[in-house]
Write an enzyme that holds these catalytic residues in place. Sequence first.
Site, PDB file in Angstrom:
ATOM      1  N   TYR A   1      -0.433  -2.331   2.742  1.00  0.00           N
ATOM      2  CA  TYR A   1      -1.515  -3.248   3.088  1.00  0.00           C
ATOM      3  C   TYR A   1      -1.818  -3.143   4.578  1.00  0.00           C
ATOM      4  O   TYR A   1      -0.897  -3.014   5.397  1.00  0.00           O
ATOM      5  CB  TYR A   1      -1.119  -4.690   2.750  1.00  0.00           C
ATOM      6  CG  TYR A   1      -2.058  -5.740   3.301  1.00  0.00           C
ATOM      7  CD1 TYR A   1      -3.323  -5.926   2.757  1.00  0.00           C
ATOM      8  CD2 TYR A   1      -1.685  -6.526   4.386  1.00  0.00           C
ATOM      9  CE1 TYR A   1      -4.200  -6.869   3.273  1.00  0.00           C
ATOM     10  CE2 TYR A   1      -2.549  -7.481   4.907  1.00  0.00           C
ATOM     11  CZ  TYR A   1      -3.807  -7.653   4.348  1.00  0.00           C
ATOM     12  OH  TYR A   1      -4.667  -8.587   4.869  1.00  0.00           O
ATOM     13  N   HIS A   2      -3.095  -3.176   4.921  1.00  0.00           N
ATOM     14  CA  HIS A   2      -3.523  -3.290   6.307  1.00  0.00           C
ATOM     15  C   HIS A   2      -4.365  -4.542   6.447  1.00  0.00           C
ATOM     16  O   HIS A   2      -5.168  -4.868   5.556  1.00  0.00           O
ATOM     17  CB  HIS A   2      -4.366  -2.082   6.738  1.00  0.00           C
ATOM     18  CG  HIS A   2      -3.631  -0.782   6.701  1.00  0.00           C
ATOM     19  ND1 HIS A   2      -2.452  -0.557   7.379  1.00  0.00           N
ATOM     20  CD2 HIS A   2      -3.912   0.378   6.055  1.00  0.00           C
ATOM     21  CE1 HIS A   2      -2.050   0.676   7.170  1.00  0.00           C
ATOM     22  NE2 HIS A   2      -2.911   1.271   6.358  1.00  0.00           N
TER      23      HIS A   2
ATOM     24  N   ARG B   1      -2.838  10.570   1.972  1.00  0.00           N
ATOM     25  CA  ARG B   1      -1.591  10.526   2.736  1.00  0.00           C
ATOM     26  C   ARG B   1      -0.397  10.523   1.786  1.00  0.00           C
ATOM     27  O   ARG B   1      -0.536  10.306   0.582  1.00  0.00           O
ATOM     28  CB  ARG B   1      -1.548   9.293   3.635  1.00  0.00           C
ATOM     29  CG  ARG B   1      -1.572   7.971   2.874  1.00  0.00           C
ATOM     30  CD  ARG B   1      -1.116   6.794   3.722  1.00  0.00           C
ATOM     31  NE  ARG B   1      -1.305   5.532   3.022  1.00  0.00           N
ATOM     32  CZ  ARG B   1      -0.486   5.049   2.104  1.00  0.00           C
ATOM     33  NH1 ARG B   1       0.579   5.742   1.729  1.00  0.00           N
ATOM     34  NH2 ARG B   1      -0.724   3.890   1.515  1.00  0.00           N
TER      35      ARG B   1
ATOM     36  N   CYS C   1       5.157  -0.151  -0.429  1.00  0.00           N
ATOM     37  CA  CYS C   1       5.697   1.217  -0.368  1.00  0.00           C
ATOM     38  C   CYS C   1       6.392   1.615  -1.666  1.00  0.00           C
ATOM     39  O   CYS C   1       7.222   2.534  -1.689  1.00  0.00           O
ATOM     40  CB  CYS C   1       6.641   1.370   0.824  1.00  0.00           C
ATOM     41  SG  CYS C   1       5.868   0.935   2.403  1.00  0.00           S
TER      42      CYS C   1
END
Length: 247
Positions: A74-75, A68, A211
């Site tokens: 972070y998830h 991507r 980011c």
Amino acid sequence: MTLAVKFLGRVDYEPTYAAMQAFTAARTGSTPDALWVCEHAPVYTQGLAGKKEHIFNPGDIPVVATNRGGQVTYHGPGQVVAYPLLDLKRAGYFVKEYVYRIEEAVIRTLLHFGVTGHRVAGAPGIYVRLDDPAGHALLPQRPMKAEPVKMGSDPAAQRNGSDPIVTGGPHFSGLGKIAALGIKVSRNCSYHGVALNVAMDLEPYSRINPCGYAGLQTVDLSTIGTLASWQQVAEVFSQKLAVSLEP
């Protein structure tokens, strides 16, 4: 064509990533578009433009390299992750508008819960004012149409519309990031997507530059005083995305 919404529950990231790739590779011109909604076990994902120095203490949380756009994010549990799997050519809009439509769905979802979301020039995603999450005053750092946007040096990130350069760099003073997005477009079809923070353990964000921005504060709805369940937000968000992504 109707967007088929599928709630996956809590799933590991890597099998979901592989499933998105397989779905996209197998698409034909008549394949229905889909929206997968889920939450992930703790994981850091690194975008194509990602730099190792933005991950400085992953600990026991795995780091997954992806295709991507963008940098590291972070998830984890308590976050609604939405993956629109769209044929953009059939939908009739380009990547820049696609990103705008996703962000608009986030803004409308937040508004449903009494929170005002904002865009920041040169920094995809949605932000909230830390001192006034419900305030509607325009941000001075909002995107301005009069300012031309030049793209950065990473060709893959350029194709995904995720490597903008803004003179002086983005400014996040007084803001917290509540939603992050990163996309991939292959043969005019999108995958990856957007993550909206609901009620998370935010500590893992302190181990990275979210980011790619040092010092960028990350928040969720619970942090700013909005109590809502994952399911409530997921249902509203999926509805807003389905409407916003209509051709």
